[in-house]
Design a protein around this motif. Structure first.
Motif, PDB file in Angstrom:
ATOM      1  N   LYS A  23      53.505  11.692  41.768  1.00 40.09           N
ATOM      2  CA  LYS A  23      53.104  11.086  40.502  1.00 40.09           C
ATOM      3  C   LYS A  23      52.992  12.095  39.362  1.00 40.09           C
ATOM      4  CE  LYS A  23      50.742   7.143  42.445  1.00 40.09           C
ATOM      5  NZ  LYS A  23      49.656   6.201  42.198  1.00 40.09           N
TER       6      LYS A  23
ATOM      7  N   TYR B 116      51.679  15.554  33.192  1.00 38.52           N
ATOM      8  CA  TYR B 116      50.863  14.355  33.083  1.00 38.52           C
ATOM      9  C   TYR B 116      51.015  13.484  34.319  1.00 38.52           C
ATOM     10  CZ  TYR B 116      55.128  11.732  31.982  1.00 38.52           C
ATOM     11  OH  TYR B 116      56.370  11.163  32.046  1.00 38.52           O
TER      12      TYR B 116
ATOM     13  N   VAL C  39      48.256   6.581  35.339  1.00 35.31           N
ATOM     14  CA  VAL C  39      47.301   5.872  36.188  1.00 35.31           C
ATOM     15  C   VAL C  39      47.453   4.384  35.918  1.00 35.31           C
ATOM     16  CG1 VAL C  39      45.702   7.801  36.445  1.00 35.31           C
ATOM     17  CG2 VAL C  39      45.460   6.305  34.501  1.00 35.31           C
ATOM     18  N   THR C  40      46.556   3.567  36.422  1.00 37.19           N
ATOM     19  CA  THR C  40      46.709   2.121  36.299  1.00 37.19           C
ATOM     20  C   THR C  40      47.023   1.703  34.871  1.00 37.19           C
ATOM     21  OG1 THR C  40      44.317   1.963  36.078  1.00 37.19           O
ATOM     22  CG2 THR C  40      45.239   1.527  38.245  1.00 37.19           C
TER      23      THR C  40
ATOM     24  N   ASP D  29      48.042   3.829  31.031  1.00 38.56           N
ATOM     25  CA  ASP D  29      47.245   5.023  30.743  1.00 38.56           C
ATOM     26  C   ASP D  29      47.929   6.290  31.239  1.00 38.56           C
ATOM     27  OD1 ASP D  29      45.259   3.479  29.585  1.00 38.56           O
ATOM     28  OD2 ASP D  29      44.150   3.283  31.456  1.00 38.56           O
TER      29      ASP D  29
ATOM     30  N   VAL E 264      47.479  10.361  31.512  1.00 38.58           N
ATOM     31  CA  VAL E 264      46.482  11.426  31.466  1.00 38.58           C
ATOM     32  C   VAL E 264      47.222  12.756  31.387  1.00 38.58           C
ATOM     33  CG1 VAL E 264      44.571  12.537  32.665  1.00 38.58           C
ATOM     34  CG2 VAL E 264      44.845  10.063  32.808  1.00 38.58           C
TER      35      VAL E 264
ATOM     36  N   GLU F 254      42.171  15.329  40.969  1.00 37.16           N
ATOM     37  CA  GLU F 254      40.868  14.918  40.453  1.00 37.16           C
ATOM     38  C   GLU F 254      40.955  13.561  39.754  1.00 37.16           C
ATOM     39  OE1 GLU F 254      39.110  17.846  37.875  1.00 37.16           O
ATOM     40  OE2 GLU F 254      39.514  19.454  39.294  1.00 37.16           O
ATOM     41  N   VAL F 255      41.994  13.384  38.929  1.00 41.83           N
ATOM     42  CA  VAL F 255      42.162  12.147  38.178  1.00 41.83           C
ATOM     43  C   VAL F 255      42.409  10.977  39.120  1.00 41.83           C
ATOM     44  CG1 VAL F 255      43.725  10.922  36.590  1.00 41.83           C
ATOM     45  CG2 VAL F 255      42.941  13.223  36.041  1.00 41.83           C
ATOM     46  N   LEU F 256      43.308  11.160  40.072  1.00 44.26           N
ATOM     47  CA  LEU F 256      43.653  10.067  40.986  1.00 44.26           C
ATOM     48  C   LEU F 256      42.501   9.735  41.930  1.00 44.26           C
ATOM     49  CD1 LEU F 256      47.371  10.917  41.774  1.00 44.26           C
ATOM     50  CD2 LEU F 256      46.465   9.222  40.168  1.00 44.26           C
ATOM     51  N   ASP F 257      41.739  10.742  42.333  1.00 42.75           N
ATOM     52  CA  ASP F 257      40.586  10.492  43.211  1.00 42.75           C
ATOM     53  C   ASP F 257      39.494   9.716  42.475  1.00 42.75           C
ATOM     54  OD1 ASP F 257      41.833  11.751  45.304  1.00 42.75           O
ATOM     55  OD2 ASP F 257      40.671  13.604  45.171  1.00 42.75           O
ATOM     56  N   ALA F 258      39.387   9.942  41.158  1.00 44.42           N
ATOM     57  CA  ALA F 258      38.355   9.290  40.350  1.00 44.42           C
ATOM     58  C   ALA F 258      38.732   7.859  39.975  1.00 44.42           C
ATOM     59  CB  ALA F 258      38.077  10.090  39.083  1.00 44.42           C
ATOM     60  N   SER F 259      40.017   7.518  40.055  1.00 45.04           N
ATOM     61  CA  SER F 259      40.424   6.165  39.622  1.00 45.04           C
ATOM     62  C   SER F 259      40.484   5.188  40.771  1.00 45.04           C
ATOM     63  CB  SER F 259      41.778   6.215  38.935  1.00 45.04           C
ATOM     64  OG  SER F 259      42.784   6.733  39.786  1.00 45.04           O
TER      65      SER F 259
END
Length: 90
Positions: free
Chosen positions: A37, A50, A53-54, A57, A59, A85-90
């Motif tokens: 990704k 970058y 995400v869903t 969006d 990032v 970090e971003v994918l784990d948080a979403s």
């Protein structure tokens, strides 16, 4: 990007605005998948890593000035860590 001079940052912001208005398919920018990704946006000598995400969006994970044919390992590692970090948080 905050550390860039205004004349260096302007084309990146213009490219991001173009993506916002026309989407990734219609924007006049070069895109390349790095791994999974993780994607790269090419703007002149600068590269912006970058992840999408869903929904629509995007990032921004890391930006750097390309110095050679390949992105530096340090830049890729940083982008990958931030992507996780971003994918784990979403």
């Amino acid at each position: 990007m905050e550390s860039l001079d205004d004349h260096e940052a302007a084309p990146i912001y213009a490219a991001l605005r173009d993506i916002e208005l026309q989407g990734l398919e219609g924007a006049a920018v070069q895109l390349r998948v790095i791994q999974g990704k993780l994607w790269e946006l090419k703007v002149g000598q600068h590269r912006v890593f970058y992840v999408l995400v869903t929904g629509p969006d995007m990032v921004l994970l890391h930006a750097c000035k390309k110095q050679g044919r390949k992105a530096r390992k340090e830049d890729l590692d940083l982008a990958k860590a931030r992507m996780k970090e971003v994918l784990d948080a979403s």
